[in-house]
Design a protein around this motif. Structure first.
Motif, PDB file in Angstrom:
ATOM      1  N   THR A  68       4.057  -6.966   0.157  1.00 40.27           N
ATOM      2  CA  THR A  68       2.901  -7.009  -0.728  1.00 40.27           C
ATOM      3  C   THR A  68       2.482  -8.466  -0.936  1.00 40.27           C
ATOM      4  O   THR A  68       3.223  -9.389  -0.605  1.00 40.27           O
ATOM      5  CB  THR A  68       3.227  -6.389  -2.098  1.00 40.27           C
ATOM      6  OG1 THR A  68       4.326  -7.103  -2.665  1.00 40.27           O
ATOM      7  CG2 THR A  68       3.555  -4.919  -1.984  1.00 40.27           C
ATOM      8  N   THR A 109      12.036   2.641   8.176  1.00 38.64           N
ATOM      9  CA  THR A 109      11.442   3.894   8.626  1.00 38.64           C
ATOM     10  C   THR A 109      10.888   3.698  10.034  1.00 38.64           C
ATOM     11  O   THR A 109      10.970   2.604  10.599  1.00 38.64           O
ATOM     12  CB  THR A 109      10.304   4.334   7.677  1.00 38.64           C
ATOM     13  OG1 THR A 109       9.335   3.280   7.604  1.00 38.64           O
ATOM     14  CG2 THR A 109      10.832   4.630   6.278  1.00 38.64           C
ATOM     15  N   ALA A 141       5.958  -1.870   8.435  1.00 40.49           N
ATOM     16  CA  ALA A 141       5.812  -2.100   6.994  1.00 40.49           C
ATOM     17  C   ALA A 141       5.539  -3.575   6.763  1.00 40.49           C
ATOM     18  O   ALA A 141       5.986  -4.431   7.525  1.00 40.49           O
ATOM     19  CB  ALA A 141       7.071  -1.668   6.250  1.00 40.49           C
ATOM     20  N   VAL A 147       7.854   3.597  10.881  1.00 41.28           N
ATOM     21  CA  VAL A 147       6.527   2.982  10.868  1.00 41.28           C
ATOM     22  C   VAL A 147       6.652   1.516  10.480  1.00 41.28           C
ATOM     23  O   VAL A 147       7.612   1.106   9.838  1.00 41.28           O
ATOM     24  CB  VAL A 147       5.570   3.697   9.878  1.00 41.28           C
ATOM     25  CG1 VAL A 147       5.335   5.130  10.303  1.00 41.28           C
ATOM     26  CG2 VAL A 147       6.106   3.644   8.457  1.00 41.28           C
ATOM     27  N   PRO A 197       2.613  -7.152   9.126  1.00 41.78           N
ATOM     28  CA  PRO A 197       3.509  -5.998   9.280  1.00 41.78           C
ATOM     29  C   PRO A 197       4.653  -6.293  10.242  1.00 41.78           C
ATOM     30  O   PRO A 197       4.500  -7.063  11.186  1.00 41.78           O
ATOM     31  CB  PRO A 197       2.601  -4.897   9.838  1.00 41.78           C
ATOM     32  CG  PRO A 197       1.209  -5.360   9.583  1.00 41.78           C
ATOM     33  CD  PRO A 197       1.252  -6.853   9.563  1.00 41.78           C
ATOM     34  N   GLY A 246       0.804  -1.220   0.000  1.00 41.07           N
ATOM     35  CA  GLY A 246       0.000   0.000   0.000  1.00 41.07           C
ATOM     36  C   GLY A 246       0.834   1.264   0.000  1.00 41.07           C
ATOM     37  O   GLY A 246       0.320   2.347   0.275  1.00 41.07           O
ATOM     38  N   GLY A 247       2.137   1.149  -0.270  1.00 42.20           N
ATOM     39  CA  GLY A 247       3.021   2.311  -0.275  1.00 42.20           C
ATOM     40  C   GLY A 247       3.415   2.762   1.116  1.00 42.20           C
ATOM     41  O   GLY A 247       4.006   3.830   1.288  1.00 42.20           O
ATOM     42  N   GLY A 248       3.130   1.945   2.150  1.00 44.47           N
ATOM     43  CA  GLY A 248       3.427   2.328   3.534  1.00 44.47           C
ATOM     44  C   GLY A 248       4.759   1.826   4.027  1.00 44.47           C
ATOM     45  O   GLY A 248       5.010   0.626   4.051  1.00 44.47           O
ATOM     46  N   GLY A 249       5.624   2.719   4.430  1.00 47.41           N
ATOM     47  CA  GLY A 249       6.913   2.361   4.993  1.00 47.41           C
ATOM     48  C   GLY A 249       7.849   1.753   3.968  1.00 47.41           C
ATOM     49  O   GLY A 249       7.535   1.646   2.783  1.00 47.41           O
ATOM     50  N   LYS A 250       9.032   1.363   4.443  1.00 49.76           N
ATOM     51  CA  LYS A 250      10.039   0.739   3.591  1.00 49.76           C
ATOM     52  C   LYS A 250      10.598  -0.470   4.304  1.00 49.76           C
ATOM     53  O   LYS A 250      10.759  -0.464   5.520  1.00 49.76           O
ATOM     54  CB  LYS A 250      11.163   1.725   3.267  1.00 49.76           C
ATOM     55  CG  LYS A 250      10.683   2.879   2.421  1.00 49.76           C
ATOM     56  CD  LYS A 250      11.825   3.745   1.954  1.00 49.76           C
ATOM     57  CE  LYS A 250      11.242   4.870   1.111  1.00 49.76           C
ATOM     58  NZ  LYS A 250      12.142   5.377   0.129  1.00 49.76           N
TER      59      LYS A 250
END
Length: 196
Positions: A106, A99, A103, A101, A140, A60-64
């Motif tokens: 996918t 990061t 992650a 957050v 996550p 979802g494009g969240g964090g790395k």
């Protein structure tokens, strides 16, 4: 008069291409400059060797996530499953958020996730319902935590050694060359789990 018009058109086209290529170069440098381990071109370049990590964007494009395949074990069965094609390629993957957050990886439903491509071109998806005790399977990962996960592919014996690929939350595909023989630091641990 006609020659002048054609020359002017060609000159305009050449300037336009030059401007575009300059923008592309700046974007590439910007995106790969964020991390020394970032992949430069995704699937365009040569695959990375097993044991080399790369920075990917989370689901979802969240964090790395820094993702690094570390080991491979070839097995004719797990404690509860047998491969339809004769062999499982089990790859351990070390992952850690880059990061502050959490992650997550996918999945195929997000047009992402893991695939194995053999030398004969046969593609196998990760067997998401096969779990190995002691290896995290998904979800996550919290900031500051490193996890080692296992990814399992149903292949034939002739398809040992292949290219492992992962498509991240931005749709970029990263690839690694996986050896045709058992290797890597988690080999003994995976074999112990497989033996029950």
């Amino acid at each position: 008069m006609r020659t002048t018009a054609v020359t002017a058109f060609c000159l305009a086209a050449a300037l336009s291409l030059a401007a575009c290529s300059g923008e592309t170069k700046a974007e590439t440098v910007k995106s790969t400059g964020s991390s020394p381990s970032a992949a430069a071109e995704g699937p365009v370049g040569e695959p990375l060797p097993m044991g080399k990590g790369t920075e990917t964007v989370g689901a979802g494009g969240g964090g790395k996530l820094d993702i690094m395949p570390t080991s491979v074990v070839y097995a004719t069965k797990t404690a509860t499953d047998k491969p339809a094609r004769g062999l499982f390629a089990i790859v351990t993957v070390q992952e850690r958020p880059m990061t502050d957050v959490a992650a997550a990886e996918t999945t195929p439903t997000e047009k992402g996730g893991w695939q194995w491509t053999a030398a004969d071109g046969q593609v196998s998806n990760n067997e998401a319902n096969i779990f190995l005790k002691g290896f995290d399977s998904g979800g996550p990962i919290r900031s500051g935590v490193t996890q080692v996960r296992a990814r399992t592919f149903d292949i034939s014996n002739a398809q040992r050694g292949g290219t492992l690929s992962y498509t991240d939350g931005e749709g970029k595909t990263f690839r690694w060359t996986i050896p045709a023989q058992d290797s890597g630091p988690q080999t003994a641990q995976v074999k112990k789990v497989l033996a029950g």
